[in-house]
Scaffold this motif. Structure first.
Motif, short mmCIF file in Angstrom:
data_model
loop_
_atom_site.label_atom_id
_atom_site.label_comp_id
_atom_site.label_asym_id
_atom_site.label_seq_id
_atom_site.Cartn_x
_atom_site.Cartn_y
_atom_site.Cartn_z
N MET A 160 -19.53 -11.80 -59.62
CA MET A 160 -19.04 -13.16 -59.56
C MET A 160 -17.88 -13.32 -60.55
O MET A 160 -17.93 -12.81 -61.65
CB MET A 160 -20.14 -14.14 -59.94
N THR A 161 -16.93 -14.10 -60.13
CA THR A 161 -15.79 -14.36 -61.01
C THR A 161 -16.11 -15.54 -61.93
O THR A 161 -17.08 -16.28 -61.71
CB THR A 161 -14.54 -14.70 -60.17
N PHE A 162 -15.26 -15.68 -62.93
CA PHE A 162 -15.43 -16.80 -63.87
C PHE A 162 -15.35 -18.14 -63.14
O PHE A 162 -16.10 -19.07 -63.43
CB PHE A 162 -14.37 -16.71 -64.97
N THR A 163 -14.45 -18.24 -62.17
CA THR A 163 -14.27 -19.50 -61.43
C THR A 163 -15.53 -19.85 -60.63
O THR A 163 -15.94 -21.01 -60.61
CB THR A 163 -13.07 -19.38 -60.49
N GLU A 164 -16.15 -18.85 -60.01
CA GLU A 164 -17.38 -19.11 -59.26
C GLU A 164 -18.51 -19.55 -60.18
O GLU A 164 -19.29 -20.45 -59.85
CB GLU A 164 -17.79 -17.87 -58.48
N ILE A 165 -18.60 -18.93 -61.35
CA ILE A 165 -19.62 -19.33 -62.32
C ILE A 165 -19.36 -20.75 -62.81
O ILE A 165 -20.27 -21.57 -62.92
CB ILE A 165 -19.65 -18.33 -63.50
N LEU A 166 -18.09 -21.06 -63.08
CA LEU A 166 -17.73 -22.41 -63.52
C LEU A 166 -18.10 -23.45 -62.48
O LEU A 166 -18.71 -24.48 -62.79
CB LEU A 166 -16.24 -22.49 -63.84
N PHE A 167 -17.78 -23.17 -61.22
CA PHE A 167 -18.12 -24.11 -60.16
C PHE A 167 -19.63 -24.22 -59.98
O PHE A 167 -20.15 -25.28 -59.65
CB PHE A 167 -17.43 -23.72 -58.84
N GLY A 168 -20.35 -23.14 -60.21
CA GLY A 168 -21.81 -23.19 -60.15
C GLY A 168 -22.37 -24.10 -61.22
O GLY A 168 -23.27 -24.91 -60.96
N TYR A 169 -21.86 -23.97 -62.44
CA TYR A 169 -22.32 -24.85 -63.53
C TYR A 169 -21.94 -26.31 -63.27
O TYR A 169 -22.72 -27.22 -63.53
CB TYR A 169 -21.76 -24.40 -64.88
N LEU A 170 -20.73 -26.52 -62.76
CA LEU A 170 -20.32 -27.89 -62.45
C LEU A 170 -21.20 -28.50 -61.36
O LEU A 170 -21.59 -29.67 -61.43
CB LEU A 170 -18.85 -27.93 -62.05
#
Length: 128
Positions: free
Chosen positions: A1-11
């Motif tokens: 997973m990329t950082f962006t996908e992780i960020l969107f998951g947390y959001l």
């Protein structure tokens, strides 16, 4: 997973947690202050139409508080059509009116942010 996908998951998780917290706050308000709200808006046809929801269990109380928060936050259309008493709205307790307005704007913000994340996900291609 990329950082962006992780960020969107947390959001997205934040949106879910915010929604659960909003529902809990709305139910607490419904079970503790529904009588006060209905007593202050007793001359309003728009409120009288929604009043039977108070006997509809948790879901009915949630719908009633959501409807009352919308009525108190955005009264102009109902005032123009005569479905809301200006006197009842004027005498409504200011702290409770502020609480309902914060509830209304927070759920609008949560839904708006959820749709924004969904739209970004559509553009990026995470959703089919």
């Amino acid at each position: 997973m990329t950082f962006t996908e992780i960020l969107f998951g947390y959001l997205s998780g934040g949106i879910v947690l915010g929604t659960v917290a909003w529902i809990g706050f709305a139910l607490h308000t419904a079970y503790t202050q529904i009588d006060l709200m209905l007593d202050h808006l007793h001359n309003c046809p728009a409120v009288r139409a929604r009043a039977p929801l108070r006997h509809g269990g948790p879901w009915g109380k949630l719908l009633l508080v959501g409807g009352l928060s919308g009525i108190v936050t955005f009264p102009n259309g109902l005032l123009k059509r005569g479905l809301l008493s200006a006197e009842d709205l004027r005498t409504f307790p200011a702290p409770l009116k502020r609480k309902l307005a914060v509830m209304q704007w927070s759920v609008i913000g949560l839904l708006g942010f959820a749709f924004l994340l969904w739209g970004v996900g559509k553009v990026v291609g995470w959703h089919e």
